[in-house]
Design an enzyme around this catalytic site. Structure first.
Site, PDB file in Angstrom:
ATOM      1  N   ASP A 103       0.782  -1.229   0.000  1.00  0.00           N
ATOM      2  CA  ASP A 103       0.000   0.000   0.000  1.00  0.00           C
ATOM      3  C   ASP A 103       0.820   1.289   0.000  1.00  0.00           C
ATOM      4  O   ASP A 103       0.253   2.369  -0.145  1.00  0.00           O
ATOM      5  CB  ASP A 103      -0.948   0.029   1.206  1.00  0.00           C
ATOM      6  CG  ASP A 103      -0.209   0.108   2.540  1.00  0.00           C
ATOM      7  OD1 ASP A 103       1.023  -0.052   2.543  1.00  0.00           O
ATOM      8  OD2 ASP A 103      -0.866   0.321   3.573  1.00  0.00           O
ATOM      9  N   ARG A 150      -4.057   5.072   6.106  1.00  0.00           N
ATOM     10  CA  ARG A 150      -4.467   4.621   4.780  1.00  0.00           C
ATOM     11  C   ARG A 150      -5.522   5.546   4.216  1.00  0.00           C
ATOM     12  O   ARG A 150      -5.961   6.498   4.857  1.00  0.00           O
ATOM     13  CB  ARG A 150      -5.012   3.185   4.896  1.00  0.00           C
ATOM     14  CG  ARG A 150      -3.939   2.140   5.246  1.00  0.00           C
ATOM     15  CD  ARG A 150      -3.269   1.646   4.001  1.00  0.00           C
ATOM     16  NE  ARG A 150      -4.265   1.170   3.057  1.00  0.00           N
ATOM     17  CZ  ARG A 150      -4.879  -0.022   3.133  1.00  0.00           C
ATOM     18  NH1 ARG A 150      -4.564  -0.869   4.078  1.00  0.00           N
ATOM     19  NH2 ARG A 150      -5.800  -0.368   2.244  1.00  0.00           N
ATOM     20  N   TYR A 197       1.069  -2.849  11.865  1.00  0.00           N
ATOM     21  CA  TYR A 197       2.059  -3.926  11.831  1.00  0.00           C
ATOM     22  C   TYR A 197       2.369  -4.276  13.278  1.00  0.00           C
ATOM     23  O   TYR A 197       2.763  -3.401  14.066  1.00  0.00           O
ATOM     24  CB  TYR A 197       3.335  -3.471  11.128  1.00  0.00           C
ATOM     25  CG  TYR A 197       3.215  -3.347   9.630  1.00  0.00           C
ATOM     26  CD1 TYR A 197       3.258  -4.475   8.812  1.00  0.00           C
ATOM     27  CD2 TYR A 197       3.065  -2.102   9.027  1.00  0.00           C
ATOM     28  CE1 TYR A 197       3.160  -4.366   7.439  1.00  0.00           C
ATOM     29  CE2 TYR A 197       2.971  -1.975   7.641  1.00  0.00           C
ATOM     30  CZ  TYR A 197       3.013  -3.115   6.859  1.00  0.00           C
ATOM     31  OH  TYR A 197       2.916  -2.999   5.501  1.00  0.00           O
ATOM     32  N   PRO A 241       8.089  -5.531   4.853  1.00  0.00           N
ATOM     33  CA  PRO A 241       7.272  -4.468   4.261  1.00  0.00           C
ATOM     34  C   PRO A 241       7.279  -3.147   5.029  1.00  0.00           C
ATOM     35  O   PRO A 241       6.763  -2.155   4.531  1.00  0.00           O
ATOM     36  CB  PRO A 241       5.865  -5.078   4.266  1.00  0.00           C
ATOM     37  CG  PRO A 241       5.864  -5.995   5.436  1.00  0.00           C
ATOM     38  CD  PRO A 241       7.270  -6.535   5.547  1.00  0.00           C
TER      39      PRO A 241
END
Length: 598
Positions: free
Chosen positions: A52, A238, A246, A325
């Site tokens: 993302d 987001r 996370y 990530p």
């Protein structure tokens, strides 16, 4: 049961895998007029979750393809990074807030987040303009490189058998010049061609949860790194009101077996959120009505031993490098691979470049991937380590973590990517433009169009259209002697370039001229035609009507106004070489290295 039918087809490039890396490659090749086909084993594109984060350099790349507006419309922008560490009263407390991006030359000084499905949609909508749709669900069953055809650039030297899994199990033979394997970390292409991955798997296990939060945590809309005595957590804002968490998992989570594996039977998003609550204490976060997406992964850092087989089959993205990530590199590195490879394939397929150009893909991107892995090891270790406290003096201090976060800002943003010398990156004349680093991307800079004094961003005049951009900095052309020099430079340059372009210079090259003349004095139509093939191609380094934009291009680029310079920008936006105005013959030497001439 009916016997499967077999048909044959032909294409210039077959792309296996329709994630961001595959779609980036397909879009770039289609824009360059290449006959390309893309397949995927999934019945539909990604609906939620997955990658993302879009870094500043990737935003510039999207802009070069005319695709950035959709990102800016729907994505969340991350301008600030917050850091939380253990409090003396228990729980966590705010330690610091700093800019999220530490790359002074970034045109877009922020990270943007948008879920992978939306990013794929941007590419899919673009591809429809070229009448291209992803073939799905389709899986490759065999791949064969035909040895006797490998050295013939016009030959279909690769044969791939596909199985269509849409009901009739139809088999198809695809004859193609090139294959791009963009089929992820478990790449069928890589495994079938027996390309080993080199690296290691760590003991760091993390969970990921996407949700719309109800929380009293004050930095929920900032990128936030949390080190607590209960583990580590990263918060990524987001699109809309959503966030991604996370969450570090350890033996206390109840999810790790005695063998160090994850017990996925016990893993639920509710349990992951409960672990996050302990890390966030004293702040609270409520259980949402729905979890949009979640997963668990073990951090591994690996790079493929090679990125191509006989320069007929290439692998890109997770197929050739994997890493954690949390630094937001995976999708960016993957699409960067495709951006690097596509223009090279297009030139070789069209016959304008020699096959030697394809060798530079692995040369440039494997070095970058290894650098990425080396950084990721440090970052993942620090992020997953215990925080330094009075009881744990050997833990990770905020100073250590912030230092690596900021020191590697140029790298993580993509702005500082540097390609080593090669046939397409020749740095012998770096002193001609001190601040334009050969092997790095063209710095953003506002100039004025000479004809209408409209301010324009130079990056927007260098789109990813497959052409080399020739930027001619001539000095003050309102002076007679400088204008005379411009005419002689144009004559010599035009003669050289026509040799590489079969007489039609503008098919292969886009030429922009930048004069240091002031808007009150400039006469753009006094320039030779090569330097003003269209009225929009002649620029001046002066301020706009407000006096706030432009006027410092020569200074910013480190170009002497009296000496001038010719800057060659590769089709991917990276500077190939720079030559002085009295060394135009070096332009010929540069292109002679890899362009076919009759």
């Amino acid at each position: 049961m009916s016997t499967p039918t077999m048909k044959e087809s032909e294409v210039d490039v077959l792309i296996i895998g329709a994630g961001p890396a595959g779609l980036m490659a397909c879009n770039a090749l289609a824009r360059n007029g290449i006959k390309v086909r893309i397949i995927d084993q999934r019945s539909e594109k990604v609906a939620a979750g997955h990658a993302d984060g879009i870094q500043p350099r990737t935003l510039e790349i999207f802009q070069s393809y005319g695709l950035a507006d959709a990102l800016f419309k729907d994505g969340a922008q991350l301008h600030t990074a917050a850091f939380y560490n253990p409090s003396s009263n228990g729980g966590i407390e705010l330690t610091d807030r700093v800019p999220d991006v530490t790359a002074p030359t970034a045109r877009y000084p922020f990270e943007l987040t948008l879920h992978q499905g939306e990013i794929e949609s941007i590419f899919l909508n673009s591809l429809r303009k070229f009448n291209i749709e992803v073939s799905r669900p389709v899986v490759p069953t065999s791949i064969k490189i035909i040895e006797e055809k490998v050295n013939d650039p016009s030959a279909n030297a690769v044969q791939v058998v596909l199985q269509h899994n849409d009901g009739d199990q139809e088999l198809e033979i695809v004859n193609t010049k090139y294959v791009i394997g963009a089929d992820g970390a478990h790449s069928w292409v890589r495994k079938t061609l027996d390309i080993p991955m080199i690296g290691e798997q760590t003991n760091y296990i993390w969970g990921v949860v996407d949700l719309t939060p109800d929380t009293d945590f004050p930095d929920i809309r900032n990128r936030t790194a949390i080190h607590s005595n209960n583990g580590s957590c990263m918060i990524i804002p987001r699109e809309g009101d959503k966030v991604r968490l996370y969450i570090q998992l350890d033996d206390k989570s109840g999810l790790i077996t005695s063998t160090g594996r994850v017990d996925k039977q016990k893993a639920t998003p509710e349990l992951l959120l409960e672990i996050a609550r302990k890390t966030l204490h004293p702040y609270t976060i409520q259980t949402p009505e729905v979890f949009e997406w979640w997963t668990i992964y073990i951090i591994g850092q690996r790079v493929a031993s090679k990125f191509s087989v006989q320069e007929r089959v290439f692998i890109v993205g997770d197929a050739c490098h994997t890493h954690s990530p949390k630094a937001g590199q995976g999708m960016n590195a993957s699409m960067g691979d495709s951006h690097n490879l596509a223009w090279k394939l297009a030139h070789v397929i069209k016959g304008s470049a020699t096959k030697s150009l394809l060798h530079t893909y692995e040369l440039e991107r494997k070095k970058y991937a290894q650098d990425l892995i080396d950084f990721d090891k440090k970052f993942a270790s620090l992020f997953s380590g215990k925080p330094r406290t009075e009881e744990h003096q050997d833990g990770v201090s905020h100073t250590e973590f912030l230092k690596i976060f900021q020191t590697f800002g140029g790298f993580t943003s993509g702005i500082g990517i540097h390609y080593a010398d090669s046939i397409i990156t020749q740095s012998q004349s770096q002193s001609t433009a001190l601040n334009l680093k050969i092997g790095e991307r063209l710095l953003p800079q506002v100039f004025m169009r000479a004809a209408d004094t409209r301010p324009v961003e130079i990056q927007d005049l260098c789109p990813s259209d497959g052409r080399f951009k020739i930027l001619v900095f001539m000095g003050n052309t309102s002076q007679k002697t400088v204008l005379e020099r411009a005419h002689s430079v144009a004559e010599e340059l035009g003669s050289l370039l026509s040799k590489f372009a079969n007489g039609n210079v503008f098919l292969l090259f886009d030429i922009l001229s930048i004069s240091s003349a002031k808007k009150a004095d400039v006469r753009y139509n006094h320039l030779p035609f090569l330097l003003r093939s269209h009225w929009s191609k002649a620029l001046i380094d002066d301020t706009d009507a407000t006096g706030k934009k432009g006027g410092d291009g020569y200074q910013s680029y480190g170009i002497d106004e009296m000496g001038g310079a010719v800057v060659i920008v590769r089709p991917d936006g990276y500077i190939g070489t720079i030559v002085p105005l009295d060394g135009i013959s070096n332009v010929g030497s540069y292109f002679n290295s890899f362009i076919e001439t009759e």
